[in-house]
Design a protein around this motif. Structure first.
Motif, PDB file in Angstrom:
ATOM      1  N   TYR A 729      -2.000  39.170 -11.741  1.00  0.00           N
ATOM      2  CA  TYR A 729      -0.575  38.927 -11.522  1.00  0.00           C
ATOM      3  C   TYR A 729       0.281  39.191 -12.767  1.00  0.00           C
ATOM      4  N   GLY A 730      -0.304  39.723 -13.813  1.00  0.00           N
ATOM      5  CA  GLY A 730       0.443  39.828 -15.056  1.00  0.00           C
ATOM      6  C   GLY A 730       1.126  41.152 -15.310  1.00  0.00           C
ATOM      7  N   ASP A 731       0.938  42.140 -14.513  1.00  0.00           N
ATOM      8  CA  ASP A 731       1.485  43.509 -14.542  1.00  0.00           C
ATOM      9  C   ASP A 731       1.163  44.293 -15.818  1.00  0.00           C
ATOM     10  N   HIS A 732       0.047  43.952 -16.474  1.00  0.00           N
ATOM     11  CA  HIS A 732      -0.460  44.758 -17.573  1.00  0.00           C
ATOM     12  C   HIS A 732      -1.903  45.219 -17.319  1.00  0.00           C
ATOM     13  N   PHE A 733      -2.468  44.858 -16.194  1.00  0.00           N
ATOM     14  CA  PHE A 733      -3.869  45.094 -15.859  1.00  0.00           C
ATOM     15  C   PHE A 733      -3.906  46.317 -14.934  1.00  0.00           C
ATOM     16  N   THR A 734      -4.335  47.493 -15.457  1.00  0.00           N
ATOM     17  CA  THR A 734      -4.291  48.720 -14.661  1.00  0.00           C
ATOM     18  C   THR A 734      -5.526  49.568 -14.967  1.00  0.00           C
ATOM     19  N   LYS A 914      -8.653  35.044  -9.518  1.00  0.00           N
ATOM     20  CA  LYS A 914      -7.493  35.839  -9.872  1.00  0.00           C
ATOM     21  C   LYS A 914      -7.333  35.808 -11.395  1.00  0.00           C
ATOM     22  N   SER A 915      -6.506  36.706 -11.888  1.00  0.00           N
ATOM     23  CA  SER A 915      -6.299  36.745 -13.335  1.00  0.00           C
ATOM     24  C   SER A 915      -4.849  37.043 -13.657  1.00  0.00           C
ATOM     25  N   ILE A 916      -4.520  36.768 -14.893  1.00  0.00           N
ATOM     26  CA  ILE A 916      -3.231  37.156 -15.464  1.00  0.00           C
ATOM     27  C   ILE A 916      -3.524  37.846 -16.784  1.00  0.00           C
ATOM     28  N   THR A 917      -3.119  39.108 -16.873  1.00  0.00           N
ATOM     29  CA  THR A 917      -3.199  39.853 -18.121  1.00  0.00           C
ATOM     30  C   THR A 917      -1.777  40.130 -18.562  1.00  0.00           C
ATOM     31  N   THR A 918      -1.441  39.677 -19.746  1.00  0.00           N
ATOM     32  CA  THR A 918      -0.063  39.821 -20.186  1.00  0.00           C
ATOM     33  C   THR A 918      -0.027  40.029 -21.694  1.00  0.00           C
ATOM     34  N   ARG A 919       1.185  40.168 -22.224  1.00  0.00           N
ATOM     35  CA  ARG A 919       1.392  40.445 -23.632  1.00  0.00           C
ATOM     36  C   ARG A 919       2.451  39.513 -24.195  1.00  0.00           C
TER      37      ARG A 919
END
Length: 952
Positions: A729-734, A914-919
Motif C-alpha cells: 500500500y505504500g506506492d514505492h513497491f514495484t 500485506k506490506s507498506i514500502t515507503t520513503r
C-alpha cells in the motif's frame, strides 16, 4: 673570460646570495636592467621606440575586437596592431634594452596574423640579430610564447615587433613580456601545446604540464549535498602500470576537466591529439554526438576539434575550419573494447591533405581533406571527458560524457608522422611491466557514497548510479544470482544494461561485471531490458531478456544468452544467441474483436514443467478499433528454449473497471504458492501496470496480483476472482520478479522507487534500490501471504536494543524506547488493539515530533496505512506525501509488524499478508526516534535490532 660570461657568473652568485631574484626584473626601475613598460600598463608606448605607423595608437584597453571576443590580455592595456590604422600600415616597435636575468626565460603574449617572414615578435641582441621569434595564428586571442635564452644570461637584449604585412591579418599584437620569471621548459614537453598526465592521485585539480597551470576537475562530490565532500575518483598508483599509474576515473556524468578557451593555444595548420582511454561502457550517442575524450568544439559553427567515442566503441575525430567540419571515424574492426586500455592518436595534417587515426600505434582510418584546411578555433573551454555541446536528458543530465579512465592526454603542435605515432605508443608501452598494457582498474567503489544519509545500507543497491528492477533471479551451484536494469553512465534511465550480483544468503551481495550490454551486430544493439532466467536441459542457466533494436518494430523482442563458462560459479561472462527467440506480430490471436497492443512486448518470465518451458510476455490488448481493454501476459511454450509456440493470453485485464492496472502489463511473474484441497496447483500472478496512454500519475507505483489455479496440461489459468489486489500500500513497491529456490521457496524481488527529483539524483549520484527479498505463501483463506526471507536476521548486529516479551502498556514501552535512536533498524512488534481505534508505530521521529513517519492500523475501517504528512521530503519529487492505506483484516485483533528502517527506506510487513514500502527524507539530523501510539492498545511483544551496513 668574456664580459658576458663574467656577468652571468656575477648574476648567478647574486641570486645564490639572495642579492637579487627573478622578480627583480619586474620591480626594478628603467635603468637598463629591467624591461620598461612590459605590459603597456602606462597606457602608451613609453619605453618603446617605433618606426613607420603600424603601432602608432595601438595601445588599448579594449577586451575584445568588436566582431569577437576576447583578447584575454594580462592587466588592462595591451598593444593591438590593428588599432592604429588597420592591416595596411607597416612598421616596428622596439623596447629599450634590458639585461636578461633570473631563469633566462623570456615570454610574451602574442596574437594576430600568421606570417613568419613579415609579421612577428622577436627577441634580439642590441645589434638587431634575431635570437627567437614568433608569429600569430590568425587569431586575436593571445597565446603565451616562451623562449629559452639562457645562453644570453647577463646580456642586454631587446623585444621587437615587426609588421611588414599589408593584407588581411596584416597586424601583430603584443602584451605582458616577462623576463627571467618563467621556468625552464621540460624537454619532455617539446612540441606540445598541452599535456595532462593525471599523476596527482588526489585533489580537485590536475596540472597541465606545458603551462604548469592547475585545471579544475568537476565532480559531483566536490561540493556534496547529502554526504561529506570527497575527491574525484583517482585510481591507486601502481608502478607496474607505468605512465598509466594513478589515472583519473571519469564517472560518466559528473566528472570532467576544464581549461579556459584562451589558455591553450592550438596550431591551425596541423596538430595531433593523443591519449590513453579505457571506456567502462559506451553511451547511446544521443543526437549523433560522441562521448568526448577531449574537445574544444562548436560543431554548429564548424569550429574547433573533437576526439570522442561513439556507440559500441566506434571512435572519431573531427576538425572545424569555419566553413566545413571534417570528421573521420574508425571502422568497427577498430572499435574500442569496454574495460581495456587503448592508445588513441588523431592527426590533423592538412599539408598532407589528410586526417589519420591510430589505434595502439597503428593507422586504422584516413580521410582526405583540402590542403588549404586550417583549424578555426572555437571560443569555448577545452574540456576532457565532457562534450562542449552535450544533449541534456530530463532537463538535468548532460550526456555525451566519457565513462571510464583517461590518462596521458597530449596535444601536439604538429601533425605527427606514422613513425612518430608508433614511437610515442612504444615509448609508453616500454614503461609497463613486461611491456604489456596493464589491466584497467575501474570498479566503482561503493565507499564513494559513505556518509550519504539517504542511501540504504543493507538493501541491495547498484554499486553506482541508476538501477531499476532487479530481475532474473536464479540459484546455481549454491549461489543466488540477481540481475538488474542498470545505467553505469549516471543516475538516470538511459543506456540500459544488465547489472549482476551474486550472494550465498540473499542479503550479502557481491558485485560482478555487467552480464549483458547493448552490442553491435547482436539482437540487442539498443538496449538489454528486463527478463528472466531458467535452467536448460543440462541444468545450465540461461537468460531470456528483452532485446532492444530500434531498427525493428516493435523494438522489443526476446533474446537468449548462455554462460561462456558454465563451470564458473560466478557466471561472469555471457554470450547472446545470434537470433531472437520470440517476436511480436500484429496478428496475434488475443480473442474475437480484439488485437494485441502492437509495439508493447517485453519482460519475459520463464519456468519449466516436465519437458516444457513456459514463457510469459507483458503486453496489452485492444479492440480492433484501438480502444485499450487492458494489460495481458502472453503465453508461449517450447521444448528447447529457442523455438517457441504462441498459446494465447494467460489473462487479460480490465483497465476500464480497474484503471490502475494499466493498458499494458510489465514484468508478469507467475509463482507456485502450494496446492489446494483438491491437489490443484495454486499460483500467484503478479504484474507491474504500465500506462503508455496515461495517466502518468499511476506509473511505477503498484504491484497487483491474482491467486488461482493453474493447469499446465490444458495451459489454463483460473483466477479466484478477476478483482485485482494490491500487495503493497505504500506506492514505492514495484517491478516484481521471482524464482523458486532449492528450499522450495517462491521468492520475489522488487525495486523500491525513491521518487526523488532529477536534481537530487544528480547530487546523490545514485537512484533507487531493491526491496528485501520476500517469500510467498498461501494463506488458510487461499489468499497470498508474504514476508521477508528469514535470512534478513543475519543482518542483526549485536544483542537487541530492546526486547519486550510480556504484555506492556504503550506508555511503559515508550519509556523504554526513549533512548533508542537509529535509521538502520529491524523492529518486530505485536500490538493488541485493546480499546484503541488507531494504533501503531512512529519511526524516524524527531524529539519534538516535528518530523516522523507513522505506520498505523485504523481498526474501525479495517485498514493498514502510513501517514507521511510529517515525514520530511528533502529531495523528493513529490511536494506532499499524504496518507496511503488499504484493507487488512486482523486475526484475533492482533497486528504484527515486521518493520525495516534503512535510512530513507521504510518497509513494514503486516501479519505476513500485506506490506507498506515507503520513503522518508527528513530534513532534521535528529529524526531518528521510535514511539508507539494508541492508548488502550497493548504491546504484546517488541524487539529492536540494529542492522549491519553491507553497502560499503
Amino acid at each position: 673570460m668574456t664580459r658576458s660570461v663574467l656577468l652571468r657568473l656575477l648574476l648567478t652568485l647574486a641570486i645564490c646570495l639572495g642579492l637579487t631574484s627573478p622578480l627583480m626584473t619586474q620591480t626594478a626601475g628603467a635603468t637598463g636592467t629591467a624591461l620598461s613598460n612590459p605590459g603597456f600598463e602606462s597606457g602608451d608606448l613609453s619605453g618603446w621606440t617605433t618606426t613607420g605607423s603600424a603601432f602608432t595608437g595601438g595601445v588599448t584597453d579594449d577586451p575584445g575586437w568588436g566582431w569577437g571576443c576576447c583578447f584575454n590580455q594580462q592587466g588592462s592595456h595591451h598593444l593591438w596592431g590593428f588599432a592604429g590604422g588597420g592591416d595596411a600600415p607597416t612598421g616596428t616597435v622596439t623596447s629599450e634594452p634590458f639585461t636578461l636575468t633570473g631563469t633566462g626565460m623570456v615570454s610574451a603574449l602574442v596574437s594576430g596574423g600568421r606570417n613568419d617572414a613579415q609579421l612577428y615578435v622577436a627577441l634580439t641582441t642590441l645589434d638587431g640579430t634575431v635570437l627567437h621569434k614568433a608569429t600569430g595564428t590568425d587569431d586575436e586571442a593571445y597565446r603565451r610564447v616562451t623562449w629559452d635564452a639562457r645562453d644570453h644570461l647577463g646580456e642586454q637584449l631587446r623585444i621587437t615587433a615587426v609588421d611588414q604585412a599589408t593584407g588581411g591579418w596584416g597586424h601583430i599584437n603584443l602584451d605582458d613580456v616577462r623576463v627571467g620569471i618563467d621556468n625552464a621548459p621540460d624537454p619532455s614537453q617539446k612540441g606540445l601545446a598541452a599535456h595532462w598526465d593525471f599523476t596527482e592521485g588526489a585533489g580537485t585539480t590536475t596540472k597541465e604540464k606545458v603551462s604548469q597551470a592547475a585545471d579544475p576537475i568537476s565532480y559531483v562530490f566536490n561540493d556534496a549535498q547529502y554526504k561529506p565532500d570527497s575527491d574525484p575518483l583517482w585510481r591507486p598508483k601502481n608502478a607496474a602500470d607505468g605512465v598509466l599509474s594513478g589515472a583519473l576515473l571519469f564517472d560518466g556524468y559528473s566528472t570532467w576537466v576544464t581549461r579556459a578557451a584562451a589558455q591553450t593555444q592550438l596550431p591551425t595548420d596541423g596538430m595531433t591529439v593523443e591519449g590513453w582511454v579505457a571506456p567502462r561502457a559506451f553511451e547511446w550517442g544521443d543526437d549523433g554526438k560522441p562521448s568526448a575524450v577531449v574537445n574544444q568544439q562548436d560543431k554548429g559553427a564548424r569550429r574547433g576539434f573533437s576526439l570522442g567515442v561513439g556507440r559500441h566503441g566506434v571512435w572519431e575525430f573531427g576538425v572545424g575550419t569555419g566553413d566545413a567540419w571534417y570528421q573521420t571515424s574508425v571502422p568497427r574492426s577498430a572499435a574500442l573494447a569496454a574495460g581495456k586500455w587503448a592508445h588513441l592518436a588523431a592527426v590533423f595534417a592538412p599539408g598532407q591533405g589528410a586526417i589519420r587515426l591510430y589505434l595502439n600505434g597503428e593507422q586504422v582510418a584516413q580521410t582526405a581533406i583540402p590542403t588549404t584546411a586550417r583549424l578555426a578555433k572555437a571560443d569555448v573551454p577545452l574540456t576532457i571527458g565532457r562534450h562542449n555541446q552535450p544533449t541534456i536528458i530530463n532537463g538535468t543530465f548532460a550526456v555525451n560524457m566519457f565513462n571510464g579512465l583517461i590518462d596521458e592526454v597530449k596535444v601536439h603542435t604538429t601533425p605527427l608522422t606514422p613513425a612518430a605515432v608508433a614511437a610515442s605508443h612504444l615509448q609508453d608501452t616500454q614503461t609497463f611491466a613486461g611491456g604489456t598494457i596493464p589491466t584497467a582498474r575501474m570498479e566503482m567503489d561503493r565507499s564513494r557514497y559513505d556518509g550519504d544519509r539517504y542511501r540504504p545500507g543493507y538493501h541491495f543497491t547498484a554499486p553506482n548510479h541508476w538501477m531499476n528492477e532487479p530481475h532474473a533471479p536464479i540459484q546455481y551451484k549454491g549461489k543466488y544470482h540477481l540481475f538488474y536494469q542498470h545505467n553505469s553512465h549516471g543516475p538516470y534511465w538511459h543506456n540500459i544494461a544488465w547489472g549482476h550480483a551474486v550472494s550465498e544468503d540473499l542479503v550479502h551481495w557481491r558485485d560482478l561485471p555487467p552480464a549483458l550490454v547493448p552490442t553491435a551486430d547482436s539482437v540487442a544493439p539498443d538496449g538489454v531490458w528486463s527478463g528472466d532466467s531458467t535452467l536448460d536441459e543440462n541444468g545450465v542457466p540461461v537468460l531470456l531478456f528483452t532485446a532492444g533494436n530500434d531498427a525493428q518494430r516493435p523494438n522489443q523482442a526476446t533474446g537468449l544468452a548462455r554462460p561462456v563458462d558454465p563451470s564458473d560459479p560466478d557466471l561472469v561472462e555471457w554470450k547472446m544467441h545470434p537470433t531472437l527467440v520470440t517476436s511480436q506480430t500484429a496478428d496475434l490471436d488475443v480473442g474475437a474483436g480484439r488485437k494485441v497492443r502492437f509495439g508493447d512486448f517485453r519482460d519475459p518470465y520463464v519456468w519449466k514443467e516436465g519437458d516444457t518451458w513456459f514463457q510469459l510476455m507483458g503486453s496489452g490488448v485492444q479492440t480492433t478499433s484501438g480502444t485499450d481493454i487492458g494489460g495481458t501476459a502472453l503465453l508461449y511454450t517450447s521444448k528447447n528454449l529457442t523455438d517457441w509456440t504462441y498459446s494465447g493470453p494467460l489473462m487479460v485485464g480490465d483497465v476500464a473497471a480497474h484503471p490502475r492496472t494499466g493498458q499494458v502489463w510489465e514484468l508478469p511473474t507467475f509463482l507456485p504458492i502450494g496446492k489446494d484441497a483438491q491437489g490443484r496447483e495454486r499460483r500467484a500472478l503478479l504484474i507491474n501496470p504500465a500506462f503508455p496512454a496515461g495517466p502518468g500519475e499511476y506509473s511505477s507505483k503498484f504491484v497487483y496480483y491474482w491467486v488461482g489455479t493453474w493447469d499446465s496440461q490444458a495451459r489454463r489459468w483460473t483466477p479466484d476472482t478477476t478483482e485485482p489486489r494490491l500487495m503493497d500500500y505504500g506506492d514505492h513497491f514495484t517491478g516484481p520478479s521471482g524464482t523458486v529456490d532449492d528450499k522450495g521457496r517462491s521468492l520475489v524481488f522488487t525495486i523500491a522507487q525513491d521518487r526523488r527529483t532529477e536534481r537530487a539524483h544528480y547530487d546523490a549520484g545514485w537512484a533507487h534500490n531493491a526491496g528485501l527479498p520476500v517469500e510467498l505463501s498461501m494463506r488458510p483463506d487461499g489468499d497470498l501471504g508474504f514476508r521477508p526471507v528469514e535470512e534478513v536476521s543475519r543482518l542483526h548486529t549485536g544483542e537487541p536494543l530492546l526486547d519486550i516479551s510480556a504484555p506492556t502498556s504503550v506508555s511503559d514501552a515508550n519509556t523504554r524506547l526513549a533512548g533508542i535512536k537509529g535509521d538502520m533498524l529491524h523492529i518486530k512488534l505485536t500490538l493488541a488493539r485493546g480499546t484503541a481505534d488507531t494504533f501503531g508505530l512512529d519511526v524516524l521521529r524527531s524529539p519534538g515530533d516535528e518530523e516522523r513517519t507513522r505506520l498505523f492500523y485504523d481498526a474501525p475501517a479495517g485498514q493498514l496505512g502510513v501517514d507521511r504528512t510529517r515525514s520530511g521530503n528533502n529531495s523528493s519529487a513529490e511536494p506532499g506525501f499524504g496518507i496511503h492505506k488499504g484493507p487488512l483484516a486482523l486475526s484475533g485483533g492482533d497486528l504484527t509488524l515486521d518493520v525495516f528502517l534503512d535510512r530513507s527506506m521504510i518497509e513494514a510487513y503486516a501479519n505476513a499478508h500485506k506490506s507498506i514500502t515507503t520513503r522518508a527524507y527528513p530534513f532534521r539530523q535528529d529524526s531518528l526516534g521510535l514511539r508507539l501510539f494508541g492508548d488502550g492498545s497493548v504491546v504484546k511483544s517488541m524487539t529492536v535490532w540494529k542492522m549491519a551496513d553491507v553497502d560499503g
